[in-house]
Design an enzyme around this catalytic site. Structure first.
Site, PDB file in Angstrom:
ATOM      1  N   HIS A   1      -4.350  -0.140  -7.474  1.00 57.41           N
ATOM      2  CA  HIS A   1      -2.888   0.001  -7.596  1.00 57.41           C
ATOM      3  C   HIS A   1      -2.406  -0.638  -8.893  1.00 57.41           C
ATOM      4  O   HIS A   1      -1.672  -0.034  -9.677  1.00 57.41           O
ATOM      5  CB  HIS A   1      -2.177  -0.720  -6.431  1.00 57.41           C
ATOM      6  CG  HIS A   1      -2.242  -0.008  -5.118  1.00 57.41           C
ATOM      7  ND1 HIS A   1      -1.952   1.326  -4.972  1.00 57.41           N
ATOM      8  CD2 HIS A   1      -2.520  -0.463  -3.858  1.00 57.41           C
ATOM      9  CE1 HIS A   1      -2.070   1.673  -3.687  1.00 57.41           C
ATOM     10  NE2 HIS A   1      -2.419   0.603  -2.987  1.00 57.41           N
TER      11      HIS A   1
ATOM     12  N   HIS B   1      -9.044  -2.305  -3.919  1.00 56.53           N
ATOM     13  CA  HIS B   1      -7.902  -1.460  -3.563  1.00 56.53           C
ATOM     14  C   HIS B   1      -6.644  -1.923  -4.317  1.00 56.53           C
ATOM     15  O   HIS B   1      -5.980  -1.127  -4.987  1.00 56.53           O
ATOM     16  CB  HIS B   1      -7.682  -1.505  -2.039  1.00 56.53           C
ATOM     17  CG  HIS B   1      -6.624  -0.586  -1.545  1.00 56.53           C
ATOM     18  ND1 HIS B   1      -6.895   0.620  -0.937  1.00 56.53           N
ATOM     19  CD2 HIS B   1      -5.271  -0.679  -1.570  1.00 56.53           C
ATOM     20  CE1 HIS B   1      -5.772   1.221  -0.610  1.00 56.53           C
ATOM     21  NE2 HIS B   1      -4.755   0.443  -0.976  1.00 56.53           N
ATOM     22  N   GLU B   2      -6.353  -3.212  -4.224  1.00 56.21           N
ATOM     23  CA  GLU B   2      -5.146  -3.728  -4.899  1.00 56.21           C
ATOM     24  C   GLU B   2      -5.296  -3.641  -6.417  1.00 56.21           C
ATOM     25  O   GLU B   2      -4.335  -3.331  -7.132  1.00 56.21           O
ATOM     26  CB  GLU B   2      -4.867  -5.170  -4.465  1.00 56.21           C
ATOM     27  CG  GLU B   2      -4.557  -5.337  -2.983  1.00 56.21           C
ATOM     28  CD  GLU B   2      -3.432  -4.441  -2.497  1.00 56.21           C
ATOM     29  OE1 GLU B   2      -2.497  -4.183  -3.275  1.00 56.21           O
ATOM     30  OE2 GLU B   2      -3.495  -3.971  -1.329  1.00 56.21           O
TER      31      GLU B   2
ATOM     32  N   ASP C   1      -0.149   4.196   1.964  1.00 58.17           N
ATOM     33  CA  ASP C   1      -0.008   4.682   0.588  1.00 58.17           C
ATOM     34  C   ASP C   1       0.177   6.199   0.574  1.00 58.17           C
ATOM     35  O   ASP C   1       1.059   6.726  -0.108  1.00 58.17           O
ATOM     36  CB  ASP C   1      -1.257   4.346  -0.244  1.00 58.17           C
ATOM     37  CG  ASP C   1      -1.447   2.853  -0.440  1.00 58.17           C
ATOM     38  OD1 ASP C   1      -0.442   2.118  -0.368  1.00 58.17           O
ATOM     39  OD2 ASP C   1      -2.590   2.416  -0.660  1.00 58.17           O
TER      40      ASP C   1
END
Lengths: 250, 250, 250, 250, 250, 250
Positions: free
Chosen positions: A62, A58-59, A134
């Site tokens: 981003h 997930h990070e 988000d």
């Protein structure tokens, strides 16, 4: 950030440098302090291996979208140490105090916000509730683009949505016509769907880099800009380079 | 569950174990204490035989759908002892602290919630008001899937419904267009109807197991995980097995 | 009825039995006390002969529909003595504490509520304002069937209407789409119209029994269950029989 | 009228009879006292001849429609002495305490309320603002017929509009569908338009009687029931006759 | 401006003249004081070269549209010194106290407000968030033209939108029909889009003058009316000439 | 005007007569006092020649439409001396205390209100913001004609809009159907547009008289009824003649 915030940041960084026995305050002391101020202290919870991997992807989503999107704010740090409500964090701050954002820069922010969720989609074929904040952030950007900043050609340079804490922008706009409400909803949907398609293509094409970044993150838990860009195989931008240079001699 | 809840649970379990003359706190002391904390003390009302049987099938429906749905949280306990407002209870808790839910896991929760009502439909061909709180819970999950978690393809990764205690997610979303409201209502309807069809097929096909579980419940009033899985003829999952093993030597 | 209500009822019945020089509290002491607690003391107004007859037919309509509808709660008492806001009363209470209602039982309650108005339609060919509180009650049942209890196939097992004292069932449902609002209104209309057609047919076919009950009521002003069933020519159900037997030896 | 009102009325009538040197309280003392209590003391303003004539026709319109409509409450008094906000008054009270109204009686009240305005239309071909409170009253009756008393066949025996001082009849009805709102508006419009057509025809056909009543009113300012019926050439109903007889010997 | 404002302005101007060792208060002392009162003291932030240039073009856009639009209020000063929330300012005040505005003058104000954004579009091909307050101002003007000042032929000379701080202009207008709301939204859209097209053409055709003004502004940071008109190659209007003459001898 | 207002007016007129050394209070003392009470004392601002001429034509438009419309209240005074928020005033009061208004008289009031704006349109071909309060007043009249006074044939004799200070006329009307709202908006639009067409034709045909009145007003600033009618070349009505005669001998 106003003056008091900066003073607080400087203070925190100085204390951290002292605890780390640094001769002087280094760049890492600043970014770590900034992270703590923005997100709170580490939470001390331990994620299971699946959640941990998912968070890493997930990070990384981003961060990689941020690295590969020219108009995005540069990535400063990526971490999967849970803090406050967040399981991980990708810190992206502009090179200097921004006074305004262009359509392209706002679209880039929407894409970076989508990066975490799309990474999960691309890697696991699954959607989770974890991207809620988000989505909240990117929807708000898209609605303001359409309703306050005149960035939808169909709506035109007109303010039709209220700003923060206001019921309506001014008298006579609290009740828009159903057609105008539908136009706003449609334009927001269009902006976000276009960004979603682009981010999906981007992360699918750069899957190797996404894996590289996620694995590095799983190993080290937190990556500074140079380490993150290296792990993703993306050259550091001038801005990051400068920041790195400045902190290197420390 | 936060720290204080855990402390409270541990305390209750210890007291219960003492009252039961257990040498140490056993698994059953924990689940019974958890049930009491979540639902309140037993109500002491006596159900008529019809209501009692209907309640047994209702809880068995929840439990059997939970046992047969891989993405569902494991079933810990099933009971038809009235507590608080509830005539019975099926306790399903995840294996570990969940940090997020996938679309499939949320759909599983919707199916488990529907299990009680569908069991009544399948067994009696009747619908009663008794499923009201189940329906309330599953509708809320479905609406959040559509309006907050971006799990409807038609709505897209956009936040358009408020979270708890908020009138709107942010300025400019308090008044959606009639078309968007209809899209949300349609998607929620679709999600729940699909789940309803699947649960109806599942319980119809597994009617024997439903009867087995309901009859065991009518006989013993409350079943721990091993007994419930045995009565339903469903093999215990690893998670339940582990939990059982841990508490067995006690 | 909670404990305090029961205590109050027992007290009132004991006082009434004492005033009536009964050796012990009889069934009639209980039902009369219940009537007083629910509706208030008799009002002491005198109805004109037309209003009195219309009231007798109105209450007989409620009662006869209740007697002839298997899923309806049994009729306990019928009276045309004005109490509180009511000109008459038909007391229908379930055999035991109900924990839930099926679709069929709720439809039966709607039919019993319609019985008063339909009796006036059948006998006088007229509608009056006198059925307002009946209509209010049955509309509320029908709306909850559709919007809270999942009893409309078109709406499905979804909660979309608020419960008592709440603006909306949960975040995101305060503003339904116009289509969903229309669906609710249509389903409520359908449920009530179907019930109205059935009750009209029922009372038209059983007009003789309606007349018999109304005339008995005009003569005696108040009828206990056995007298009311006898006047209507409807055999007492087991439940009423038992209740009668219990009170007889007193 | 509750007890205190009656006591007040009796008191006022006794005082008035004393001031008029009557041996006992006469019917006129009662109706004059009732008028004063309902509308306040005479205002002492002097109308110009045009306004006075228009008021006479307005009140005669109310009164004549009341006399010629069997379901209407009987007319007790007509007056063009300004009181409170009213320039004149037509007092219509039922023969006895009403406990309910039929559709036909409510339609009659709507027609009587329209009588004043239609008289002005028929006589002067003009509409004035003077009928505002009449229109307010008849609209309220029509809306309640449709939305609370189940008197519109299309709406059915359903309560969908709130009563006095309530935002909505019960949870879930505060937001009706646009279609249902349109149905209510249409039905109210239909009821009032039908009444308007009938009253227009009635007063056009009975124009002579309208003139007779208006002229008598211009001459004497206030007419009791017998004088008003005589001036209009309408035979007194039994109820009025009895009332008259009762007061005659006084 | 009311009396107290004028007194304050005179005071500020006198203080400023003293600090500048002027023998008497000059025109520049007045306009500088006015700027400070309206916008606050200079903020002391330093813009990056890109933001500074963009701001210069933004303000030049406002100013040049103001200079080239006969119905616009005359331009008094242009500055790119950040003050309060503003990065720059174009001061346009009417020649004398205005008591009303014509349609053409309001359209001119809308065009001047659009000038900043359109300059950015023409020069950079980009839209930024920086024009938000301009858009807010021009939307408010357009909505009042349509809804309060009867300047839309389709709406007609009717007031349908509330003024400042009011929920509705008067009873009965708080809920306009969807069609009327759509008409207002359409007319506002039309007015602003027409102005946008005209301003885009104007600044495209006068690009040289826009460049000239922007470059002068980048060099000197603030331009008084004569300098601004000279830099833009636009002849000073009589009003500005007079103002200049008046202040020259000082 | 209630008693206290009249007492105040008489007092003001007496004081004014004393200051003017009149032997007794003259008509002019009364109208001047009335103007002061209604609008406040003169404001002391000086209009520029353009605004002054525009104001003269605006007030002349009101006055001339009032003089030429039989159903309008007679014109008492015209003035272009700024008072309170108003730049000028046309005082029109009825001959006697009005108790009601006919459709034709209300349409006349709408036309008089439009007179100021239409005069500007006819003379200058321009619309200004100056007519805002006129438009507010005439819209309110038109909406009440449609929604409260039953003066729209399509709406019928029904009250559907609230009066002053009320959210809705009575329970059940706070939410009209979209169709009814559209009907109200259309009828209001029709009434005002018809009046606008008629007033435009009237003032175009009587342009000479409009010029005469405006020029007289520019010369003398304020005109009493006789002077205003003379300047406009319109014969005084009986009512004005009488008022003049009454005050002449003073």
């Amino acid at each position: 950030m106003v003056g008091a915030d900066l003073a607080n940041l400087a203070n925190e960084a100085a204390l951290l440098a002292a605890r780390r026995n640094h001769d002087k305050v280094e760049m890492a002391d600043f970014t770590d302090s900034l992270e703590k101020i923005l997100l709170g202290a580490p939470r001390g919870i331990v994620l299971g291996p699946e959640d941990r991997e998912r968070t890493a992807y997930h990070e990384s989503g981003h961060a990689l979208v941020g690295m590969l999107t020219p108009e995005a704010d540069p990535v400063r740090k990526v971490s999967i140490i849970p803090r406050g409500q967040a399981l991980g964090v990708t810190l992206s701050t502009p090179d200097s105090d921004r006074v305004s954002y262009s359509t392209e820069e706002l679209e880039a922010r929407i894409r970076v916000s989508l990066g975490g969720r799309v990474a999960e989609e691309v890697v696991y074929g699954k959607i989770t509730t974890g991207a809620e904040s988000d989505l909240q952030q990117l929807t708000e950007i898209a609605r303001q683009m359409v309703g306050r900043w005149g960035m939808s050609e169909k709506v035109g340079p007109i303010v039709i949505l209220p700003g923060d804490g206001q019921p309506a922008p001014f008298p006579g706009t609290s009740e828009l016509s159903p057609e105008t409400k539908a136009l706003i909803d449609d334009e927001v949907h269009r902006i976000v769907e276009e960004a979603h398609a682009e981010v999906t293509q981007l992360l699918t094409e750069h899957r190797d880099q996404l894996d590289g970044l996620a694995h590095a993150l799983l190993e080290t838990e937190a990556l500074d800009a140079p380490a993150a860009y290296a792990a993703a195989g993306v050259p550091l931008r001038t801005a990051e380079l400068e920041a790195t240079v400045t902190s290197d001699p420390a």
